[in-house]
Scaffold this motif. Sequence first.
Motif, PDB file in Angstrom:
ATOM      1  N   GLN A 119       2.407   1.849   3.737  1.00 40.25           N
ATOM      2  CA  GLN A 119       3.738   1.249   3.751  1.00 40.25           C
ATOM      3  C   GLN A 119       4.594   1.800   2.615  1.00 40.25           C
ATOM      4  O   GLN A 119       4.325   1.552   1.441  1.00 40.25           O
ATOM      5  N   GLN A 121       8.087   1.518   0.734  1.00 39.95           N
ATOM      6  CA  GLN A 121       9.048   0.419   0.572  1.00 39.95           C
ATOM      7  C   GLN A 121      10.487   0.912   0.767  1.00 39.95           C
ATOM      8  O   GLN A 121      10.971   1.711  -0.020  1.00 39.95           O
ATOM      9  N   HIS A 145      15.097  -3.426   9.286  1.00 38.22           N
ATOM     10  CA  HIS A 145      13.656  -3.414   9.058  1.00 38.22           C
ATOM     11  C   HIS A 145      13.250  -4.685   8.317  1.00 38.22           C
ATOM     12  O   HIS A 145      13.921  -5.074   7.374  1.00 38.22           O
ATOM     13  N   ARG A 147      11.019  -5.214   6.225  1.00 35.71           N
ATOM     14  CA  ARG A 147      10.653  -5.043   4.812  1.00 35.71           C
ATOM     15  C   ARG A 147      11.758  -4.397   3.983  1.00 35.71           C
ATOM     16  O   ARG A 147      11.574  -4.117   2.801  1.00 35.71           O
TER      17      ARG A 147
END
Length: 225
Positions: A119, A121, A145, A147
């Motif tokens: 992942q 960021q 998204h 995140r």
Amino acid sequence: MAGPAPAGPASGPSRRGPVTYLSLALTLATGAGVTWYYLHLKEKRLSKMRDKVETVGVAAIGGPFDLVDGQGKRFTDRDLRGRFSLLYFGFTHCPDICPDELEKLAKALDRIEKEHGYQVQPVFISIDPERDDPPRVAKYVQQFHPRLIGLTGPLDQVKAAARAYRVYYTKTSDDTKDYLVDHSIIMYLVDPNGDFATFFGKNVAEPELAAGIWDRVHAWKGNPA
Ligand code: NI
């Protein structure tokens, strides 16, 4: 017995045809011209950016920033340590470029996560803090998204963050409410230590963006802070 005479429409298309084709051709030509001009300008800026990277070196790009997240909480560069992050500077009123770029960013990061289980960021930093307050930024990033972190902040602190990343931006009108912001369209990859790794311009398509990010992530030998 002759049937009903062909009505207007039969002769219509042939008469309207050339005009339609001409206007279509003109539209395409104008569109292509504008697109070329636009891309040309952006390319020039990007190559300036590339020159800068080569002359001043990677160390001169990026650095500390002190901003505010969508919940109004202080958020600094240190909050991104420990994993790769991808930074994009834009503004929520941007009609099409920012949404397109953020969609591309989201797709690329999803691809990396799916293919490699990593992942990255994603971070959106507003360069229009006068209109982009924390709630507005928070609402905006959700569209792209789950995140995606949205940041804004006091004018001078946003300015400092943009300066650190060599982000160019300028309002296109003196109107205090109704204006656009012309800005660099660049994504910055930052490593887990908070150091600038590389950047990607608008001309990079999603699969290449994902591949380019993963190359850096995969090759990284540093230790997370
Ligand atoms: Ni934009």
